[in-house]
Design a protein around this motif. Structure first.
Motif, PDB file in Angstrom:
ATOM      1  N   ASP A 174       0.821  -1.549   0.130  1.00  0.00           N
ATOM      2  CA  ASP A 174      -0.144  -0.280  -0.477  1.00  0.00           C
ATOM      3  C   ASP A 174       0.798   0.851  -0.086  1.00  0.00           C
ATOM      4  O   ASP A 174       0.585   2.551  -0.650  1.00  0.00           O
ATOM      5  N   PHE A 175       2.086   1.288   0.633  1.00  0.00           N
ATOM      6  CA  PHE A 175       2.951   2.238   0.923  1.00  0.00           C
ATOM      7  C   PHE A 175       3.589   3.201  -0.462  1.00  0.00           C
ATOM      8  O   PHE A 175       3.602   3.681  -1.398  1.00  0.00           O
ATOM      9  N   PHE A 176       3.576   1.780  -0.593  1.00  0.00           N
ATOM     10  CA  PHE A 176       4.254   1.807  -2.533  1.00  0.00           C
ATOM     11  C   PHE A 176       2.942   2.113  -3.547  1.00  0.00           C
ATOM     12  O   PHE A 176       3.944   2.967  -4.577  1.00  0.00           O
ATOM     13  N   ASP A 177       2.095   2.056  -3.260  1.00  0.00           N
ATOM     14  CA  ASP A 177       1.093   2.626  -4.325  1.00  0.00           C
ATOM     15  C   ASP A 177       1.186   4.354  -4.249  1.00  0.00           C
ATOM     16  O   ASP A 177       0.927   5.149  -4.909  1.00  0.00           O
ATOM     17  N   GLU A 178       1.561   4.762  -2.521  1.00  0.00           N
ATOM     18  CA  GLU A 178       1.407   5.988  -2.065  1.00  0.00           C
ATOM     19  C   GLU A 178       2.635   7.093  -2.695  1.00  0.00           C
ATOM     20  O   GLU A 178       2.548   8.254  -3.746  1.00  0.00           O
ATOM     21  N   VAL A 179       3.531   5.951  -2.531  1.00  0.00           N
ATOM     22  CA  VAL A 179       5.009   6.975  -3.563  1.00  0.00           C
ATOM     23  C   VAL A 179       5.180   6.844  -5.125  1.00  0.00           C
ATOM     24  O   VAL A 179       5.388   8.063  -5.178  1.00  0.00           O
ATOM     25  N   LYS A 180       4.996   6.088  -5.218  1.00  0.00           N
ATOM     26  CA  LYS A 180       4.098   5.714  -6.813  1.00  0.00           C
ATOM     27  C   LYS A 180       4.226   6.841  -6.978  1.00  0.00           C
ATOM     28  O   LYS A 180       4.121   7.867  -8.102  1.00  0.00           O
ATOM     29  N   ALA A 181       2.180   7.051  -6.614  1.00  0.00           N
ATOM     30  CA  ALA A 181       1.322   7.902  -7.262  1.00  0.00           C
ATOM     31  C   ALA A 181       1.939   9.362  -6.469  1.00  0.00           C
ATOM     32  O   ALA A 181       2.067  10.264  -7.974  1.00  0.00           O
ATOM     33  N   LYS A 182       2.341   9.803  -5.874  1.00  0.00           N
ATOM     34  CA  LYS A 182       3.095  10.534  -5.359  1.00  0.00           C
ATOM     35  C   LYS A 182       3.951  11.749  -6.003  1.00  0.00           C
ATOM     36  O   LYS A 182       4.743  12.730  -6.225  1.00  0.00           O
ATOM     37  N   TYR A 183       5.225  10.328  -5.764  1.00  0.00           N
ATOM     38  CA  TYR A 183       6.894  10.684  -6.356  1.00  0.00           C
ATOM     39  C   TYR A 183       6.630  10.570  -7.978  1.00  0.00           C
ATOM     40  O   TYR A 183       8.535  10.614  -8.790  1.00  0.00           O
ATOM     41  N   PHE A 184       6.766   9.552  -7.660  1.00  0.00           N
ATOM     42  CA  PHE A 184       7.008   8.814  -9.321  1.00  0.00           C
ATOM     43  C   PHE A 184       6.283   8.244 -10.374  1.00  0.00           C
ATOM     44  O   PHE A 184       6.248   7.131 -11.078  1.00  0.00           O
ATOM     45  N   ALA A 185       5.530   9.094 -10.771  1.00  0.00           N
ATOM     46  CA  ALA A 185       4.556   8.864 -11.402  1.00  0.00           C
ATOM     47  C   ALA A 185       4.256   8.301 -12.977  1.00  0.00           C
ATOM     48  O   ALA A 185       4.221   7.518 -13.440  1.00  0.00           O
ATOM     49  N   HIS A 186       6.059   9.593 -12.730  1.00  0.00           N
ATOM     50  CA  HIS A 186       5.704   9.677 -14.598  1.00  0.00           C
ATOM     51  C   HIS A 186       6.861   8.989 -14.636  1.00  0.00           C
ATOM     52  O   HIS A 186       7.406   8.491 -16.137  1.00  0.00           O
ATOM     53  N   GLU A 192       9.352  -2.376  -8.030  1.00  0.00           N
ATOM     54  CA  GLU A 192      10.452  -3.256  -7.547  1.00  0.00           C
ATOM     55  C   GLU A 192       9.632  -2.699  -6.647  1.00  0.00           C
ATOM     56  O   GLU A 192      10.015  -1.780  -5.639  1.00  0.00           O
ATOM     57  N   ARG A 193       9.084  -4.200  -5.862  1.00  0.00           N
ATOM     58  CA  ARG A 193       8.926  -4.268  -4.233  1.00  0.00           C
ATOM     59  C   ARG A 193       9.718  -5.396  -3.955  1.00  0.00           C
ATOM     60  O   ARG A 193       9.472  -6.560  -4.686  1.00  0.00           O
ATOM     61  N   SER A 194      10.568  -5.245  -3.625  1.00  0.00           N
ATOM     62  CA  SER A 194      11.776  -6.763  -2.824  1.00  0.00           C
ATOM     63  C   SER A 194      11.380  -6.591  -2.122  1.00  0.00           C
ATOM     64  O   SER A 194      11.571  -6.266  -0.416  1.00  0.00           O
ATOM     65  N   TRP A 195       9.686  -7.766  -1.090  1.00  0.00           N
ATOM     66  CA  TRP A 195      10.359  -8.458  -0.453  1.00  0.00           C
ATOM     67  C   TRP A 195      10.021  -9.929  -0.283  1.00  0.00           C
ATOM     68  O   TRP A 195       9.518 -10.666  -1.431  1.00  0.00           O
TER      69      TRP A 195
END
Length: 224
Positions: A174-186, A192-195
């Motif tokens: 969920d946090f990945f989605d937040e960060v992606k949308a806010k800082y890395f949308a383009h 990558e989600r390394s877990w």
């Protein structure tokens, strides 16, 4: 007798859906174990000690992609930056700055992941979600031309409670989605989600991991 690396490697690979990559964690295992996996087509290996990875990089095939997966001290960065493919555990702005500095000297762009601390154990490194937001909000990373932030990594708590493990992986997703949308949308490279590790990677895969870090399930107990 060498641990049956090839059989174990394929057992793990069979459990990974398309789009999930395996980082074979080869720390504390000799080069011939790595070569056994290499001969089966594995090219992505993870190490967590600067001297060990340096020696292995020097002696093993040059098409291996090395990921540094452990806690990295800033004074060690200069030794691995010339050849490292990705540094998976960036847990401070100070470390990010040093990677940028040394990568510039080596005329390289180094891929990194930001390490989250979601698990409840105090022994784990990483940024809290608030720390991560603050680092990204500050924006200094946007001026770095030799570092590329490609996603997030984390470790779940070392517990038997699968619901807790799943909950931690879901928080990270969920946090990945937040960060992606806010800082890395383009930015397509922020993906990558390394877990997920030997004991919990099937749960990680069901919570949107794109890279699992599996050592013991492939190579067996540490050799040295």
């Amino acid at each position: 007798m060498m641990w049956d690396v090839k059989t174990n490697l394929h057992r793990v690979l069979r459990q990974l859906p398309e789009g999930v990559r395996l980082v074979a964690i080869s720390k504390y295992h000799p080069a011939d174990y790595i070569m056994a996996a290499y001969e089966e087509g594995q090219r992505l290996f993870g190490e967590s000690h600067e001297q060990e990875i340096r020696e292995k990089h020097a002696s093993l095939p040059k098409d291996i992609e090395w990921h540094f997966i452990g806690h990295l001290q800033t004074n060690k960065v200069k030794y691995i930056v010339p050849y490292i493919s990705m540094i998976e555990a960036v847990d401070s702005l100070k470390l990010l700055r040093e990677i940028e500095k040394q990568a510039a000297k080596a005329d390289r762009v180094v891929k990194v992941l930001l390490e989250l601390h979601i698990a409840e154990e105090a022994t784990k490194y990483g940024l809290t979600m608030d720390d991560c937001r603050q680092l990204l909000d500050a924006g200094e990373w946007r001026q770095m031309t030799h570092v590329r932030i490609c996603g997030l990594m984390m470790m779940a708590s070392n517990v038997d409670d699968e619901q807790q493990i799943a909950s931690e992986f879901q928080q990270a997703a969920d946090f990945f989605d937040e960060v992606k949308a806010k800082y890395f949308a383009h930015d397509e490279q922020f993906c990558e989600r390394s877990w997920g590790m030997s004991d919990d990677f099937p749960i990680a895969v069901s919570h949107r991991s794109t890279m699992v870090r599996v050592g013991t399930a492939i190579f067996g107990p540490r050799v040295y």
